[in-house]
Design an enzyme around this catalytic site. Structure first.
Site, short mmCIF file in Angstrom:
data_model
loop_
_atom_site.label_atom_id
_atom_site.label_comp_id
_atom_site.label_asym_id
_atom_site.label_seq_id
_atom_site.Cartn_x
_atom_site.Cartn_y
_atom_site.Cartn_z
N GLU A 100 -10.36 10.78 17.40
CA GLU A 100 -11.24 10.70 18.57
C GLU A 100 -11.98 9.36 18.60
OE1 GLU A 100 -12.15 15.39 19.52
OE2 GLU A 100 -13.68 14.24 18.46
N GLU A 124 -6.06 19.01 20.02
CA GLU A 124 -7.15 19.94 19.70
C GLU A 124 -7.57 20.70 20.95
OE1 GLU A 124 -10.70 18.39 17.97
OE2 GLU A 124 -9.65 17.02 16.63
#
Length: 680
Positions: A161, A318
């Site tokens: 991320e 995710e």
């Protein structure tokens, strides 16, 4: 590529056939060794065939500067391979270990107000720190060297991320890198002064060393400086991505490289369309934000991820099985949500469905974040739902590798307009770029009409209708592209605060909407933003909020589709459309919200002849999405409601769901059906 990843690890049972990827982030370092074999057994039971490993493992892998510990990871990799589970191995650079930040506190990020972001959470590193880069690449090289030939390794996962918590760093390292970036962009200080409009407020620079990031200032910082800093910050993270990728490609040229984007909610700092070509396949993380448009937002984000990926299959890295831990109130998912959320991503092009995380943590900041194996263990409703989804995804193996079928309607999503339209010192601070785009998307869903989220890098001519909400930044080349699009038969729809500035955030002079003024056949002298709580009525019975425009029609061919009935602009045009060559260009001058847009859209779509492909009974209740590939045409029907919906027979083999004797498909609350139809 994603559907064949598992062939590198022999598939879940040594089968190299393409299939959908199913798995999670796996963090064995949080658990005793005795748990690991149970994990692999349960993975097989659930149908898991790939896990991401090592994401936050730097401190375990390298306990000190000259000390390495790979033994535990060697064992994990071997166990997973023996169990038929492939590994997406992370480079572990997301969070520096305590020994590194103690020895080198100069790698820590600094806020606009000069505060240091200290260790204790994650992502406490400067994207432009040469010291951090040196240590990070040393770790990447050690991992790639050790696991280059491991049979479990199917992909590399760069960092994690990128930019989630450290996208904007205002440190001295960032200042030096920002100046280098500006030199490359403008070449001379004079060119920068021109682009930044530094004649205003005595800001003219005479030397590069005078230029800083937009740190806390006495008043509003220079708007072009702010916009360029956003561009630079995205590029700085992209440069780090490239640096790690190059080491991996040097040592493991046959292993694909990805990193997980965050196309969701208000995550705007990273220009993902600009990053997409830097990786071998696009990956995304998504978490539902409870609210009236929660599943529409999920569909929107998945759709946009597909647009960023150029329509090619992508990887859902995710999402959550149930509640998260970081919202003000973390609500558990209802029965059916887990499957619907997952299959909605698949419908929009995901060939991988993965969760954070495999086993719910017993300690740490995310211990209340749901997982595939909850605190209650495998004997739980949640794990049974997880295993059920695994079986469903296995049944959908025929669609692996297929791409989304283009829709007739495209919604243009532009990162630079998002950045620039929401800066300070504007007509209103209440403008929400993403919400406006989402409202148009929700309105199309309410009409049962498929739409694609596209970026300015896409071939816009693939769509008969192109909706460009709040397209604020319009360089001259883009204005020409949009004009050519309409003149060659496309139907452009744009909105308030569009076409107003160029790439330097300089206003196009001569009246609004600036670069699009002639194409739209209108002229606006002054904006009319509305105060909070104020609204205006239109003569088509819709209601506008946030914004109005004082429109004068300048082309005799421009048609007024709706006028203001109340407010300061009463009697003036509110919605217009001008024929342009074989197409048209329409303008909507106020925020109508989902209900108003649902009412207006049929008139706007009429010139293109766009209607829903669904039976009348299903429109609004069901979202249709189509993927097409060698295995056939796959029609997803997603129930957007909490009620049972009957869909008359549409033909084809039912892969998920069931039909009655008359061919009618029954969709329970929040259910998804998948039909395989022959390719025409």
């Amino acid at each position: 590529m994603i559907s064949t990843l598992l062939s590198r690890a022999g598939g879940a049972d040594g089968d190299p056939a393409p299939r959908l990827v199913y798995g999670a982030d796996y963090n064995p370092e949080q658990w005793p060794r005795a748990v690991w074999e149970e994990d692999v057994r349960l993975m097989r039971e659930a149908g898991v065939n790939l896990v991401s490993v090592g994401i936050f493992s730097w401190a375990r892998l390298q306990p000190a500067e000259d000390t390495w510990d790979f033994a535990w990871l060697d064992e994990v990799m071997d166990l997973l391979h023996e169990g038929g589970v492939g590994v997406d191995l992370a480079t572990a650079t997301a969070s520096p270990p305590p020994w590194l930040t103690t020895a080198h506190p100069e790698i820590l990020p600094v806020t606009a107000t000069g505060e240091t972001l200290w260790p204790g959470a994650r992502q406490h590193w400067r994207p432009t720190s040469p010291v951090f880069r040196r240590y990070a690449l040393r770790l990447v090289r050690a991992l790639a060297t050790r696991y280059a030939g491991h049979p479990a390794l199917v992909a590399w996962h760069v960092n994690n991320e990128l930019g989630c918590h450290n996208v904007y760093d205002y440190s001295d390292d960032a200042a030096r890198a920002f100046r280098d970036w500006l030199r490359a962009r403008y070449s001379t200080v004079d060119a920068l002064n021109s682009a930044w409009g530094t004649a205003f407020w005595s800001q003219r620079y005479t030397d590069w060393e005078q230029i800083l990031p937009p740190r806390l200032a006495a008043s509003h910082p220079n708007p072009t400086q702010q916009l360029d800093f956003k561009r630079f910050s995205s590029d700085a993270l992209k440069d780090h991505l490239r640096a790690e990728r190059e080491v991996l490609r040097e040592l493991t040229p046959d292993i694909p490289v990805t990193t997980n984007f965050m196309v969701m909610g208000g995550t705007r700092g990273m220009n993902y369309p600009d990053w997409a070509d830097e990786i071998d396949f696009v990956s995304n993380d998504h978490y539902v934000h409870p609210g009236p448009q929660d599943r529409d937002e999920l569909s929107f984000s998945a759709n946009l991820t597909s647009g960023i990926s150029g329509g090619r299959p992508w990887f859902l890295m995710e999402h959550s099985t149930s509640a998260v831990n970081w919202q003000p109130v973390n609500v558990a998912k209802r029965p059916g949500d887990l499957v619907r959320d997952s299959l909605l991503h698949v419908a929009h092009g995901a060939d991988a469905v993965c969760f954070f995380q495999w086993r719910q943590s017993a300690a740490g900041a995310e211990k209340y974040h749901s997982a595939m194996v909850p605190h209650a263990g495998a004997d739980s409703e949640l794990f049974r739902a997880v295993a059920g989804l695994g079986a469903t995804l296995e049944s959908l193996a025929p669609l692996a590798g297929s791409e989304r079928e283009p829709a007739r309607v495209g919604i243009l999503y532009d990162w630079e307009s998002w950045w620039a339209s929401e800066q300070d010192s504007h007509p209103t601070s209440l403008l929400d770029y993403r919400q406006e785009a989402l409202d148009w998307y929700s309105a199309l869903l309410a009409l049962g009409i498929r739409a694609d989220l596209v970026t300015t890098r896409a071939d816009l001519h693939r769509h008969q209708v192109l909706i460009a909400p709040v397209l604020h930044v319009v360089p001259a080349d883009l204005a020409k592209t949009l004009t050519r699009y309409a003149e060659q038969g496309g139907h452009l729809i744009t909105t308030y605060f569009s076409g107003v500035v160029d790439e330097h955030d300089h206003v196009w002079l001569g009246g609004y909407p600036g670069a699009l003024r002639d194409l739209l056949g209108i002229h606006i002298e002054e904006f009319g933003p509305l105060l909070p709580g104020d609204s205006v009525e239109l003569d088509d019975a819709t209601t506008g909020t946030l914004w109005t425009d004082r429109i004068t029609v300048t082309d005799s061919g421009t048609e007024v589709l709706a006028r203001y009935r109340t407010g300061e602009q009463s009697g003036r045009p509110a919605v217009t459309r001008r024929p342009a060559g074989g197409g048209s260009a329409a303008y909507v001058s106020t925020r109508l919200g989902v209900e108003g847009l649902t009412s207006l859209l049929p008139r706007l779509l009429e010139p293109a002849g766009v209607e829903s492909e669904l039976p009348a009974e299903a429109r609004g209740s069901v979202e249709p999405v189509v993927r097409r590939g060698a295995g056939g045409r796959f029609l997803f029907l997603v129930n957007r409601t909490d009620d049972t919906v009957q869909v008359p027979g549409l033909g084809g083999d039912v892969l998920v769901g069931a039909t009655g004797a008359d061919g009618t498909l029954t969709l329970g609350p929040r259910a998804v059906a998948v039909l395989r139809q022959p390719v025409a």
